[in-house]
Write an enzyme that holds these catalytic residues in place. Structure first.
Site, PDB file in Angstrom:
ATOM      1  N   GLY A   1       9.232  68.582 -19.641  1.00 52.44           N
ATOM      2  CA  GLY A   1       7.858  69.076 -19.647  1.00 52.44           C
ATOM      3  C   GLY A   1       6.838  68.250 -18.886  1.00 52.44           C
ATOM      4  O   GLY A   1       5.637  68.489 -19.019  1.00 52.44           O
TER       5      GLY A   1
ATOM      6  N   TRP B   1       6.046  68.225 -15.699  1.00 55.37           N
ATOM      7  CA  TRP B   1       5.233  69.009 -14.756  1.00 55.37           C
ATOM      8  C   TRP B   1       4.194  69.826 -15.535  1.00 55.37           C
ATOM      9  O   TRP B   1       3.049  69.960 -15.103  1.00 55.37           O
ATOM     10  CB  TRP B   1       6.114  69.937 -13.902  1.00 55.37           C
ATOM     11  CG  TRP B   1       6.788  69.232 -12.746  1.00 55.37           C
ATOM     12  CD1 TRP B   1       7.116  67.908 -12.681  1.00 55.37           C
ATOM     13  CD2 TRP B   1       7.200  69.806 -11.495  1.00 55.37           C
ATOM     14  NE1 TRP B   1       7.710  67.630 -11.471  1.00 55.37           N
ATOM     15  CE2 TRP B   1       7.782  68.765 -10.735  1.00 55.37           C
ATOM     16  CE3 TRP B   1       7.152  71.091 -10.952  1.00 55.37           C
ATOM     17  CZ2 TRP B   1       8.291  68.987  -9.447  1.00 55.37           C
ATOM     18  CZ3 TRP B   1       7.666  71.304  -9.679  1.00 55.37           C
ATOM     19  CH2 TRP B   1       8.225  70.264  -8.931  1.00 55.37           C
TER      20      TRP B   1
ATOM     21  N   ASP C   1      12.419  77.048 -19.952  1.00 60.34           N
ATOM     22  CA  ASP C   1      13.629  76.274 -19.639  1.00 60.34           C
ATOM     23  C   ASP C   1      14.775  76.758 -20.538  1.00 60.34           C
ATOM     24  O   ASP C   1      14.543  77.368 -21.580  1.00 60.34           O
ATOM     25  CB  ASP C   1      13.396  74.775 -19.871  1.00 60.34           C
ATOM     26  CG  ASP C   1      14.419  73.908 -19.133  1.00 60.34           C
ATOM     27  OD1 ASP C   1      14.058  73.344 -18.074  1.00 60.34           O
ATOM     28  OD2 ASP C   1      15.572  73.795 -19.581  1.00 60.34           O
TER      29      ASP C   1
ATOM     30  N   ASP D   1      17.007  81.591 -19.752  1.00 55.32           N
ATOM     31  CA  ASP D   1      17.642  81.369 -18.443  1.00 55.32           C
ATOM     32  C   ASP D   1      16.890  82.187 -17.389  1.00 55.32           C
ATOM     33  O   ASP D   1      16.880  83.425 -17.457  1.00 55.32           O
ATOM     34  CB  ASP D   1      19.105  81.840 -18.570  1.00 55.32           C
ATOM     35  CG  ASP D   1      19.882  81.708 -17.266  1.00 55.32           C
ATOM     36  OD1 ASP D   1      19.268  81.503 -16.200  1.00 55.32           O
ATOM     37  OD2 ASP D   1      21.121  81.837 -17.338  1.00 55.32           O
TER      38      ASP D   1
ATOM     39  N   LYS E   1      12.276  73.064  -6.074  1.00 49.88           N
ATOM     40  CA  LYS E   1      13.184  71.992  -5.690  1.00 49.88           C
ATOM     41  C   LYS E   1      14.308  72.573  -4.830  1.00 49.88           C
ATOM     42  O   LYS E   1      14.824  73.648  -5.132  1.00 49.88           O
ATOM     43  CB  LYS E   1      13.781  71.352  -6.946  1.00 49.88           C
ATOM     44  CG  LYS E   1      14.543  70.053  -6.654  1.00 49.88           C
ATOM     45  CD  LYS E   1      15.621  69.766  -7.678  1.00 49.88           C
ATOM     46  CE  LYS E   1      15.159  69.475  -9.058  1.00 49.88           C
ATOM     47  NZ  LYS E   1      14.747  68.094  -9.288  1.00 49.88           N
TER      48      LYS E   1
HETATM   49  C1  LIG Z   1      14.891  68.116 -13.382  1.00 48.08           C
HETATM   50  S1  LIG Z   1      14.765  69.045 -14.870  1.00 48.08           S
HETATM   51  C2  LIG Z   1      13.084  69.588 -14.801  1.00 48.08           C
HETATM   52  C3  LIG Z   1      12.115  68.479 -15.079  1.00 48.08           C
HETATM   53  C4  LIG Z   1      10.720  68.984 -15.327  1.00 48.08           C
HETATM   54  N1  LIG Z   1      10.092  69.487 -14.111  1.00 48.08           N
HETATM   55  C5  LIG Z   1       9.829  67.886 -15.870  1.00 48.08           C
HETATM   56  O1  LIG Z   1       9.002  67.405 -15.115  1.00 48.08           O
HETATM   57  O2  LIG Z   1       9.959  67.537 -17.041  1.00 48.08           O
HETATM   58  C6  LIG Z   1      15.658  70.493 -14.462  1.00 48.08           C
HETATM   59  C7  LIG Z   1      15.648  71.541 -15.545  1.00 48.08           C
HETATM   60  O3  LIG Z   1      16.194  72.753 -15.011  1.00 48.08           O
HETATM   61  C8  LIG Z   1      16.642  73.489 -16.140  1.00 48.08           C
HETATM   62  N2  LIG Z   1      17.433  74.644 -15.725  1.00 48.08           N
HETATM   63  C9  LIG Z   1      18.573  74.652 -14.970  1.00 48.08           C
HETATM   64  N3  LIG Z   1      19.009  75.906 -14.804  1.00 48.08           N
HETATM   65  C10 LIG Z   1      18.144  76.726 -15.474  1.00 48.08           C
HETATM   66  C11 LIG Z   1      18.070  78.128 -15.676  1.00 48.08           C
HETATM   67  N4  LIG Z   1      18.986  78.958 -15.156  1.00 48.08           N
HETATM   68  N5  LIG Z   1      17.043  78.626 -16.393  1.00 48.08           N
HETATM   69  C12 LIG Z   1      16.112  77.794 -16.948  1.00 48.08           C
HETATM   70  N6  LIG Z   1      16.131  76.450 -16.783  1.00 48.08           N
HETATM   71  C13 LIG Z   1      17.138  75.918 -16.065  1.00 48.08           C
HETATM   72  C14 LIG Z   1      17.427  72.429 -16.914  1.00 48.08           C
HETATM   73  O4  LIG Z   1      17.612  72.829 -18.255  1.00 48.08           O
HETATM   74  C15 LIG Z   1      16.511  71.204 -16.763  1.00 48.08           C
HETATM   75  O5  LIG Z   1      15.681  71.044 -17.886  1.00 48.08           O
END
Ligand SMILES: C[S@@+](CC[C@H](N)C(=O)[O-])C[C@H]1O[C@@H](n2cnc3c(N)ncnc32)[C@H](O)[C@@H]1O
Length: 222
Positions: free
Chosen positions: A53, A55, A73, A89, A153
């Protein structure tokens, strides 16, 4: 080089602790904003793949108190002031519809810091990442206002360079890839930024702008 990267990781890790951010990733969004002003005049924002969280914490802190923010998420996210949370998802229709319903109107900004579990096989990781970006863009296509911005990203590579940026430039006035200083130099990660939704087809800024290092280095080597 490795020592330098480690020092930088420590620097942002420590900063995040001091500033109360849940992850050092917060500084990536802050550096993108410092460079491209993507949070300027934003009243409605959607944070895709938002856990834990940081961002959303940046959005909550930088946007006006009247702002409407939705975060989603796969994982549960602990409460953040002024942020509506959804667990799901983003590649599914169900979650996409939930996000759109929660946004309750058009958004000025959609961000996606999503990352799948990395296998270490670069082409596969890049492909799975591209699927997440596609899901993020499909949601954006339904929810972004004209002139809005999109940040996602990416894993740097051929797919990203040739197909993704080219495609996004059909929809945005300006598309570019940036690499914030808070993103480890050893990582293939960078961020594609589209600005001016539906004001395209637009300009592609070539190369990768390495931002937040006290100047802009244009890295066109990949
Ligand atoms: C690098 S982290 C994000 C960090 C976040 N921006 C922060 O600042 O706290 C990547 C996130 O992508 C989520 N993620 C990956 N595939 C996903 C999907 N299909 N749907 C939702 N979330 C997904 C993962 O659960 C993970 O929490």
């Amino acid at each position: 080089m490795q020592k330098y990267a480690k020092e930088r990781r420590d620097q942002f890790y420590k900063l995040a602790k001091e500033d109360g951010y849940r992850a050092r990733s917060a500084y990536k969004l802050l550096q993108i904003d410092d460079y491209l002003h993507i949070l300027h005049n934003v009243e409605r924002a959607v944070d895709l793949c938002a856990a834990p969280g940081s961002w959303s914490q940046v959005l909550s802190a930088r946007l006006p108190p009247s702002a409407h923010i939705v975060a989603v998420d796969l994982a549960a996210i602990a409460p953040i002031p002024n942020v509506k949370l959804i667990q799901g998802d983003i590649t599914t229709e169900l979650t996409a519809n939930q996000v759109i319903a929660a946004a309750n109107g058009l958004a000025d900004l959609v961000v996606c810091d999503g990352a799948p579990d990395v296998t270490g096989i670069h082409d596969l990781d890049e492909f799975v990442q591209a699927e997440l970006i596609q899901a993020a863009f499909l949601i954006s296509d339904r929810i972004l206002r004209t002139g809005g911005s999109f940040v996602a990203k990416v894993f740097r590579g051929q797919l990203t360079e040739t197909i993704l940026v080219e495609r996004l430039s059909q929809f945005f006035k300006k598309v570019q890839i940036v690499k914030p200083a808070a993103s480890r130099s050893s990582s293939m990660e960078a961020f594609v930024v589209g600005q001016g939704f539906k004001e395209g087809p637009g300009e592609i800024i070539q190369g990768v702008a390495c931002i937040g290092r006290g100047g802009i280095d244009s890295d066109k080597t990949y």
